[in-house]
Design an enzyme around this catalytic site. Structure first.
Site, mmCIF file in Angstrom:
data_model
loop_
_atom_site.group_PDB
_atom_site.id
_atom_site.type_symbol
_atom_site.label_atom_id
_atom_site.label_comp_id
_atom_site.label_asym_id
_atom_site.label_seq_id
_atom_site.Cartn_x
_atom_site.Cartn_y
_atom_site.Cartn_z
ATOM 1 N N ASP A 1 1.075 -1.128 -0.007
ATOM 2 C CA ASP A 1 -0.201 0.039 -0.091
ATOM 3 C C ASP A 1 0.837 1.334 -0.150
ATOM 4 O OD1 ASP A 1 -2.194 -1.532 0.155
ATOM 5 O OD2 ASP A 1 -2.824 -1.102 2.339
ATOM 6 N N ARG B 1 -1.076 -0.907 -8.213
ATOM 7 C CA ARG B 1 -2.566 -0.466 -8.114
ATOM 8 C C ARG B 1 -2.718 1.045 -8.039
ATOM 9 N NH1 ARG B 1 -3.912 -0.916 -2.025
ATOM 10 N NH2 ARG B 1 -4.520 -3.203 -2.769
HETATM 11 C C1 LIG Z 1 -8.710 -1.261 -3.466
HETATM 12 C C2 LIG Z 1 -8.502 0.125 -3.085
HETATM 13 C C3 LIG Z 1 -7.265 0.265 -2.324
HETATM 14 C C4 LIG Z 1 -6.762 1.705 -1.948
HETATM 15 N N1 LIG Z 1 -5.555 1.767 -1.442
HETATM 16 C C5 LIG Z 1 -5.015 2.806 -1.120
HETATM 17 C C6 LIG Z 1 -3.533 3.135 -0.682
HETATM 18 O O1 LIG Z 1 -2.657 2.199 -0.687
HETATM 19 N N2 LIG Z 1 -3.288 4.251 -0.529
HETATM 20 C C7 LIG Z 1 -4.042 5.332 -0.577
HETATM 21 O O2 LIG Z 1 -3.494 6.563 -0.493
HETATM 22 N N3 LIG Z 1 -5.363 5.182 -1.009
HETATM 23 C C8 LIG Z 1 -5.908 4.160 -1.254
HETATM 24 N N4 LIG Z 1 -7.163 3.817 -1.508
HETATM 25 C C9 LIG Z 1 -8.044 4.856 -1.233
HETATM 26 C C10 LIG Z 1 -8.121 5.765 -2.552
HETATM 27 O O3 LIG Z 1 -7.140 6.462 -2.328
HETATM 28 C C11 LIG Z 1 -9.384 6.768 -2.287
HETATM 29 O O4 LIG Z 1 -9.207 7.615 -1.249
HETATM 30 C C12 LIG Z 1 -10.698 6.087 -2.091
HETATM 31 O O5 LIG Z 1 -10.744 4.926 -3.051
HETATM 32 C C13 LIG Z 1 -11.859 6.966 -2.751
HETATM 33 O O6 LIG Z 1 -11.485 7.529 -4.200
HETATM 34 P P1 LIG Z 1 -12.427 7.008 -5.286
HETATM 35 O O7 LIG Z 1 -11.523 6.920 -6.463
HETATM 36 O O8 LIG Z 1 -13.323 5.832 -4.929
HETATM 37 O O9 LIG Z 1 -13.196 8.387 -5.713
HETATM 38 P P2 LIG Z 1 -14.042 9.375 -4.963
HETATM 39 O O10 LIG Z 1 -14.330 10.396 -5.917
HETATM 40 O O11 LIG Z 1 -13.546 9.707 -3.680
HETATM 41 O O12 LIG Z 1 -15.530 8.390 -4.584
HETATM 42 C C14 LIG Z 1 -16.358 8.205 -5.642
HETATM 43 C C15 LIG Z 1 -17.433 7.593 -5.050
HETATM 44 O O13 LIG Z 1 -17.536 6.579 -4.186
HETATM 45 C C16 LIG Z 1 -18.290 6.468 -3.154
HETATM 46 N N5 LIG Z 1 -17.473 6.303 -1.928
HETATM 47 C C17 LIG Z 1 -16.134 6.542 -1.893
HETATM 48 N N6 LIG Z 1 -15.846 6.330 -0.577
HETATM 49 C C18 LIG Z 1 -16.669 5.948 0.009
HETATM 50 C C19 LIG Z 1 -17.092 5.556 1.390
HETATM 51 N N7 LIG Z 1 -15.805 5.284 2.217
HETATM 52 N N8 LIG Z 1 -18.229 5.253 1.861
HETATM 53 C C20 LIG Z 1 -19.216 5.556 0.963
HETATM 54 N N9 LIG Z 1 -19.196 5.631 -0.287
HETATM 55 C C21 LIG Z 1 -18.110 6.095 -0.795
HETATM 56 C C22 LIG Z 1 -18.884 7.967 -3.108
HETATM 57 O O14 LIG Z 1 -20.346 7.788 -3.478
HETATM 58 C C23 LIG Z 1 -18.225 8.644 -3.878
HETATM 59 O O15 LIG Z 1 -18.849 9.655 -4.399
HETATM 60 C C24 LIG Z 1 -7.554 2.607 -2.092
HETATM 61 C C25 LIG Z 1 -8.741 2.396 -2.512
HETATM 62 C C26 LIG Z 1 -9.315 1.240 -2.964
HETATM 63 C C27 LIG Z 1 -10.474 1.175 -3.782
#
Ligand SMILES: Cc1cc2nc3c(=O)[nH]c(=O)nc-3n(C[C@H](O)[C@H](O)[C@H](O)COP(=O)(O)OP(=O)(O)OC[C@H]3O[C@@H](n4cnc5c(N)ncnc54)[C@H](O)[C@@H]3O)c2cc1C
Length: 297
Positions: free
Chosen positions: A125, A175
């Protein structure tokens, strides 16, 4: 997010832990490896891959890192014993990155080596920006001996495009995510439109250069862009996968799976649930509703 959701997100540190726990339960697969593997096998049965994360980061003593290493080795054995379809995701600060980078490298190597022996894979991560350079350096060093290890890059960091160019010779298994930590403007994009454009730009670049990419997002627009690129490049499903967090956007997850793409669900578990839960809750657009419901239940 409404103004109220944003206000609650800011006050989360003073929300009682019991309430945070109740609201965050949907994001965490319990405290034990048995509970986590029950969630993994349930998802596997419905056609989803998994990756297991033992919660805990920024430890204070090296013996905690040794314990985390043993815990991850145990998770790898359990995955193999149950023939579950799950990799592991690790955080280097949990393995002592901030205390002793050489020891951290040794512990990470042990985990990656055992994973290789068990035909498994380790994803590193990406944490806050104070860890980026060391994490990428350790990733490069690991690749000298192992191929079953991948890393995460964050579209909100201004440096990421240079980082992926510098890693080109390794054709890493990535990722790609947007990034979740609060970073200053000098080093990160704050405008969501720019982050999204950078996400698409990076995704296209990584896929074109032949890297396997875990497309980690719950954003329907990013999913649409990914599907567009996959179609244009005529990529087979073995060249990429979608990745989502446990408890987030489950309907979109099902739709992507039904369209024939592979999906991996990121499944955190363990006793140190607090920091992870706060990060997830801050991103939940219905945060206020969840917190109020939990308070008055
Ligand atoms: C498998 C995976 C691994 C990850 N690993 C890392 C990592 O190693 N380092 C790191 O910095 N980040 C990591 N992340 C987190 C990532 O960086 C984002 O902060 C997070 O995924 C939200 O971004 P998004 O692309 O979903 O877009 P966003 O625009 O934030 O979200 C899109 C939509 O998804 C929904 N949504 C998002 N989060 C939530 C929630 N918690 N509850 C309910 N609805 C929600 C909402 O409807 C939102 O409008 C990871 C995410 C995933 C999916």
């Amino acid at each position: 997010m409404t103004l109220l959701d944003r206000a609650i997100a800011r006050t989360l540190p003073v929300v009682p832990k019991a309430i945070v726990r109740r609201v965050a339960n949907r994001y965490i697969a319990g405290e034990t490896v048995q509970e986590a593997l029950a969630v993994v096998t349930g998802l596997n049965a419905r056609g989803f891959r998994a990756t297991l994360d033992i919660l805990g980061e920024h430890i204070r003593r090296l013996d905690q890192a040794h314990r985390a290493t043993e815990d991850y080795l145990n998770v790898l054995e359990e995955i193999a014993r149950r023939k579950a379809d799950s990799t592991i995701s690790i955080k280097l600060t949990q393995l002592g990155l901030k205390l002793d980078t050489a020891a951290c490298f040794e512990m990470t190597s042990r985990i990656v080596q055992r994973a290789g022996e068990l035909n498994n894979f380790v994803r590193i991560d990406m944490e806050d920006s104070s860890c980026t350079t060391d994490t990428l350096r350790i990733y490069r060093e690991l690749r000298r001996d192992f191929s079953n290890v991948g890393v995460v890059v964050q579209a909100y960091l201004r440096r990421t495009v240079d980082d992926v160019c510098a890693l080109d010779d390794l054709r890493p298994n990535y990722r790609l995510c947007k990034g979740v930590y609060v970073e200053p403007l000098e080093i990160s994009y704050h405008d969501m439109r720019v982050i999204n454009r950078n996400y698409v730009f990076l995704l296209e670049r990584l896929l074109r250069s032949g890297s396997y990419v875990g497309i980690a997002t719950h954003d329907e627009l990013m999913v649409w862009e990914a599907m567009r690129i996959i179609r244009e490049l005529k990529l087979p499903p073995t060249a990429y996968e979608f990745q989502m967090l446990l408890g987030v956007q489950e309907q979109l997850r099902d739709i992507i799976r039904a369209a024939g793409h592979n999906i991996r669900v990121y499944i955190p578990f363990g006793r140190d649930w607090y920091a992870y839960s706060v990060r997830r809750l801050r991103e939940n657009p219905q945060l206020a509703g969840y917190v109020f419901r939990a308070m008055f239940k």
